[in-house]
Design an enzyme around this catalytic site. Structure first.
Site, PDB file in Angstrom:
ATOM      1  N   THR A 223       0.826  -1.211   0.000  1.00 48.56           N
ATOM      2  CA  THR A 223       0.000   0.000   0.000  1.00 48.56           C
ATOM      3  C   THR A 223       0.861   1.262   0.000  1.00 48.56           C
ATOM      4  O   THR A 223       1.949   1.261   0.555  1.00 48.56           O
ATOM      5  CB  THR A 223      -0.865  -0.025   1.276  1.00 48.56           C
ATOM      6  N   ARG A 251     -13.691  -8.406  -0.133  1.00 48.97           N
ATOM      7  CA  ARG A 251     -12.979  -7.997   1.093  1.00 48.97           C
ATOM      8  C   ARG A 251     -12.415  -6.572   0.954  1.00 48.97           C
ATOM      9  O   ARG A 251     -11.835  -6.206  -0.060  1.00 48.97           O
ATOM     10  CB  ARG A 251     -11.850  -8.999   1.356  1.00 48.97           C
ATOM     11  N   ILE A 252     -12.592  -5.798   1.977  1.00 51.06           N
ATOM     12  CA  ILE A 252     -12.047  -4.440   1.996  1.00 51.06           C
ATOM     13  C   ILE A 252     -11.222  -4.259   3.263  1.00 51.06           C
ATOM     14  O   ILE A 252     -11.648  -4.669   4.353  1.00 51.06           O
ATOM     15  CB  ILE A 252     -13.188  -3.407   1.917  1.00 51.06           C
ATOM     16  N   GLY A 253     -10.046  -3.675   3.117  1.00 50.71           N
ATOM     17  CA  GLY A 253      -9.159  -3.500   4.276  1.00 50.71           C
ATOM     18  C   GLY A 253      -9.313  -2.145   4.934  1.00 50.71           C
ATOM     19  O   GLY A 253     -10.352  -1.477   4.809  1.00 50.71           O
ATOM     20  N   ASP A 254      -8.266  -1.722   5.600  1.00 59.37           N
ATOM     21  CA  ASP A 254      -8.324  -0.476   6.373  1.00 59.37           C
ATOM     22  C   ASP A 254      -8.087   0.780   5.531  1.00 59.37           C
ATOM     23  O   ASP A 254      -8.490   1.874   5.929  1.00 59.37           O
ATOM     24  CB  ASP A 254      -7.253  -0.510   7.476  1.00 59.37           C
ATOM     25  N   THR A 274      -0.278   1.076   6.788  1.00 57.44           N
ATOM     26  CA  THR A 274      -0.113  -0.073   5.894  1.00 57.44           C
ATOM     27  C   THR A 274       0.079  -1.304   6.757  1.00 57.44           C
ATOM     28  O   THR A 274       0.788  -1.256   7.762  1.00 57.44           O
ATOM     29  CB  THR A 274       1.094   0.104   4.953  1.00 57.44           C
ATOM     30  N   TRP A 276      -1.765  -5.371   7.959  1.00 62.26           N
ATOM     31  CA  TRP A 276      -2.842  -6.358   7.901  1.00 62.26           C
ATOM     32  C   TRP A 276      -4.149  -5.661   8.272  1.00 62.26           C
ATOM     33  O   TRP A 276      -4.452  -5.425   9.437  1.00 62.26           O
ATOM     34  CB  TRP A 276      -2.503  -7.482   8.873  1.00 62.26           C
ATOM     35  N   GLY A 277      -4.908  -5.318   7.234  1.00 61.59           N
ATOM     36  CA  GLY A 277      -6.040  -4.411   7.365  1.00 61.59           C
ATOM     37  C   GLY A 277      -7.080  -4.775   8.405  1.00 61.59           C
ATOM     38  O   GLY A 277      -7.640  -3.896   9.068  1.00 61.59           O
TER      39      GLY A 277
HETATM   40  N1  ASP Z   1      -3.635  -2.423   4.641  1.00 64.23           N
HETATM   41  C1  ASP Z   1      -3.904  -2.968   3.324  1.00 64.23           C
HETATM   42  C2  ASP Z   1      -5.114  -3.853   3.400  1.00 64.23           C
HETATM   43  O1  ASP Z   1      -5.305  -4.531   4.379  1.00 64.23           O
HETATM   44  C3  ASP Z   1      -2.779  -3.760   2.805  1.00 64.23           C
HETATM   45  C4  ASP Z   1      -1.472  -3.021   2.735  1.00 64.23           C
HETATM   46  O2  ASP Z   1      -1.176  -2.233   3.609  1.00 64.23           O
HETATM   47  O3  ASP Z   1      -0.732  -3.255   1.786  1.00 64.23           O
HETATM   48  O4  ASP Z   1      -5.844  -3.882   2.447  1.00 64.23           O
END
Ligand code: ASP
Length: 358
Positions: A223, A251-254, A274, A276-277
């Site tokens: 990210t 799926r959607i992260g942070d 950045t 593990w979302g």
């Molecule tokens: N935080 C992002 C997600 O979980 C991944 C990343 O930081 O590369 O989608």
């Protein structure tokens, strides 16, 4: 006697309280800061955290990353030096990284389990607390620009999928064929994960372990993000990503979640995350750092350390953040082996890092 004691205690209580309040970084006290501090500006970027170790890196790849980080941060720094806004600096800096296949955002976005690319981004203005975000878009070349459009030209904060793409078309944004996001490397990463996935599934029928394992052991959260303080004392933060390789079910992260992956508030700081979302959402990471500064009077450095070195690992997650506060202090905190990162201060001093303890 009792009355005198009570009066004394009360006056002591109020005396302590009012002296503490002077330290609160509220707008009023901020205005009173010296013009030197008000003129300050700075910019910090990240290109993802993860298992980034020197042994796995070639000299030429390391150079490519450093060159691109420098190119990106110089774009934002120039905007700030010329009196531009933190918001503009953040957006334009992120565009440079979105257009590079090196990072997991825009052009270099990772693949979903269905072999598509679904992009997320968000942006926040620390002055107004306005924000814009998009999730799961597949045809927008620069998702951070769409996040800006959502903020500026709609009544909403967040749009997702087809609706967001329709809005992008209506706003005349640059639309690309989904094929634009194909890169050989990312596609191969997906195939590798899928192979591992199959084995794991056969072994223990535990889908989630197969999904999660590669993330932890050999993941690079590529990210991109940027935070900036402009000459007017305004803060801004932005984050853009392809999410996590092999993601399923929309799926959607942070990254597109305001408060989790992105947050900015002129009273405290601007943060982009950045990692593990899932854990960053549950830890409301970016806002938590701001809240620790606002409510607990922690410095940016201490707040970032508390969240990234204690709270997120305690939940079981990993990753990092970049942040800048209203005085130009910065944090580049991560609990992974490395994080692509760079900082440039008012004087143009450049600091680029990839691995831990550099
Ligand atoms: N935080 C992002 C997600 O979980 C991944 C990343 O930081 O590369 O989608």
């Amino acid at each position: 006697m009792k009355k005198i004691f009570l009066l004394l205690s009360l006056s002591l209580f109020f005396a302590c309280n009012s002296s503490e309040e002077k330290e609160i970084p509220e707008e009023v006290s901020k205005e009173e800061l010296s013009s030197d501090i008000n003129d300050n500006f700075g910019i910090v970027i990240h290109g993802g955290a993860g298992t980034i170790v020197k042994e796995n890196m070639t000299d030429s790849l390391e150079k490519a990353y450093k060159d691109k980080l420098e190119e990106a941060i110089r774009v934002g720094h120039e905007i700030l030096a010329n009196g531009g806004t933190a918001m503009e600096a953040v957006q334009r800096t992120i565009n440079v990284m979105e257009d590079s296949p090196l990072f997991n955002a825009g052009k270099g976005a990772v693949f979903t389990n269905a072999e598509t690319n679904e992009l997320d981004a968000s942006l926040m203005d620390g002055k107004t607390l306005n924000a814009g975000a998009v999730a799961g878009v597949t045809t927008v070349k620069n998702p951070i620009n769409l996040a800006w459009e959502v903020m500026e030209n709609s009544e909403h904060v967040m749009m997702a999928g087809k609706g967001a793409e329709l809005f992008a078309e209506e706003r005349g944004m640059e639309i690309v064929d989904p094929e634009y996001f194909y890169t050989e490397n990312r596609f191969r990463s997906l195939q590798r994960l899928k192979e591992m996935d199959t084995e794991e599934t056969e072994l223990d029928h535990d889908q989630s372990a197969a999904f999660v394992d590669p993330f932890i052991k050999d993941s690079k959260y590529g990210t991109v993000g940027c935070v900036a303080l402009d000459k007017d004392g305004n803060l801004a933060a932005g984050t853009s990503t392809g999410g996590m390789t092999n993601k399923k079910w929309g799926r959607i992260g942070d990254a597109p979640i305001i408060g989790a992956g992105t947050y900015a508030n002129n009273k405290t700081c601007a943060v982009s995350a950045t990692g593990w979302g899932e854990f960053f959402i549950r830890g409301v990471v970016a806002h938590d750092i701001s809240a620790l500064m606002e409510y607990k009077r922690l410095s940016l450095e201490d707040a970032a350390e508390e969240v990234i070195q204690n709270k997120i690992p305690d939940l079981g997650g990993n990753g990092g953040i970049i942040a800048i506060d209203f005085q130009g202090n910065i944090a580049m905190e991560f609990n992974t082996a490395g994080m692509y990162r760079a900082h440039m201060n008012k004087n143009g001093d450049l600091d680029i890092g990839i691995y831990g303890a550099e």
